[in-house]
Write a protein that holds these residues in place. Structure first.
Motif, PDB file in Angstrom:
ATOM      1  N   ILE A 173      -1.561   3.515  -2.564  1.00 50.17           N
ATOM      2  CA  ILE A 173      -2.998   3.233  -2.512  1.00 50.17           C
ATOM      3  C   ILE A 173      -3.327   2.753  -1.102  1.00 50.17           C
ATOM      4  N   SER A 226       0.828  -1.205   0.000  1.00 47.93           N
ATOM      5  CA  SER A 226       0.000   0.000   0.000  1.00 47.93           C
ATOM      6  C   SER A 226       0.861   1.254   0.000  1.00 47.93           C
ATOM      7  N   ALA A 259       0.624  -0.039 -10.415  1.00 51.50           N
ATOM      8  CA  ALA A 259       1.184   0.469  -9.158  1.00 51.50           C
ATOM      9  C   ALA A 259       1.531  -0.680  -8.218  1.00 51.50           C
ATOM     10  N   ILE A 260       0.654  -1.678  -8.145  1.00 46.14           N
ATOM     11  CA  ILE A 260       0.917  -2.848  -7.302  1.00 46.14           C
ATOM     12  C   ILE A 260       2.095  -3.638  -7.861  1.00 46.14           C
ATOM     13  N   VAL A 273      -8.209  -6.146  -3.776  1.00 49.18           N
ATOM     14  CA  VAL A 273      -7.583  -6.650  -5.005  1.00 49.18           C
ATOM     15  C   VAL A 273      -7.138  -8.092  -4.794  1.00 49.18           C
ATOM     16  N   ALA A 326       2.812   1.537  -3.352  1.00 51.57           N
ATOM     17  CA  ALA A 326       1.931   1.756  -4.503  1.00 51.57           C
ATOM     18  C   ALA A 326       1.118   3.041  -4.369  1.00 51.57           C
ATOM     19  N   ASP A 379      -4.035   1.175 -14.016  1.00 52.98           N
ATOM     20  CA  ASP A 379      -3.145   2.015 -13.214  1.00 52.98           C
ATOM     21  C   ASP A 379      -2.912   1.418 -11.827  1.00 52.98           C
ATOM     22  N   THR A 380      -3.969   0.894 -11.219  1.00 54.67           N
ATOM     23  CA  THR A 380      -3.844   0.255  -9.911  1.00 54.67           C
ATOM     24  C   THR A 380      -2.998  -1.006 -10.013  1.00 54.67           C
ATOM     25  N   HIS A 432      -7.753  -1.292  -0.087  1.00 56.78           N
ATOM     26  CA  HIS A 432      -7.824  -1.461  -1.540  1.00 56.78           C
ATOM     27  C   HIS A 432      -6.963  -2.655  -1.967  1.00 56.78           C
ATOM     28  N   PHE A 465     -10.331  -3.683 -10.427  1.00 59.55           N
ATOM     29  CA  PHE A 465      -9.294  -2.669 -10.476  1.00 59.55           C
ATOM     30  C   PHE A 465      -8.934  -2.308 -11.914  1.00 59.55           C
TER      31      PHE A 465
END
Length: 71
Positions: free
Chosen positions: A34, A29, A56-57, A42, A32, A52-53, A38, A49
């Motif tokens: 976020i 988190s 990021a992960i 995921v 990333a 972009d998410t 969240h 998701f």
């Protein structure tokens, strides 16, 4: 495999890789940028998701996103 099953599969792969890396959901988190809940959704496949998410992960886990042929 339907879309929900794919979400669950990808979430499990993310959780497995996170654990292999010795990271907590909070670590992912933070890296990333976020919120931790969240990340949880995921990993559980309970969240639709966006790219972009997912990117990021993947970046937080030092991983790539790939499309591979089905076997």
């Amino acid at each position: 495999m339907n879309i929900e099953e794919q979400r669950i599969r990808i979430g499990q792969e993310i959780a497995d890789l996170r654990k292999q890396r010795g990271m907590t959901q909070q670590n992912v988190s933070d890296k990333a940028d976020i919120k931790r809940p969240h990340v949880t959704r995921v990993e559980l496949g309970k969240y639709n998701f966006g790219f972009d998410t997912l990117q990021a992960i993947a970046d937080a886990l030092d991983a790539d996103i790939r499309i591979v042929p089905r076997q």
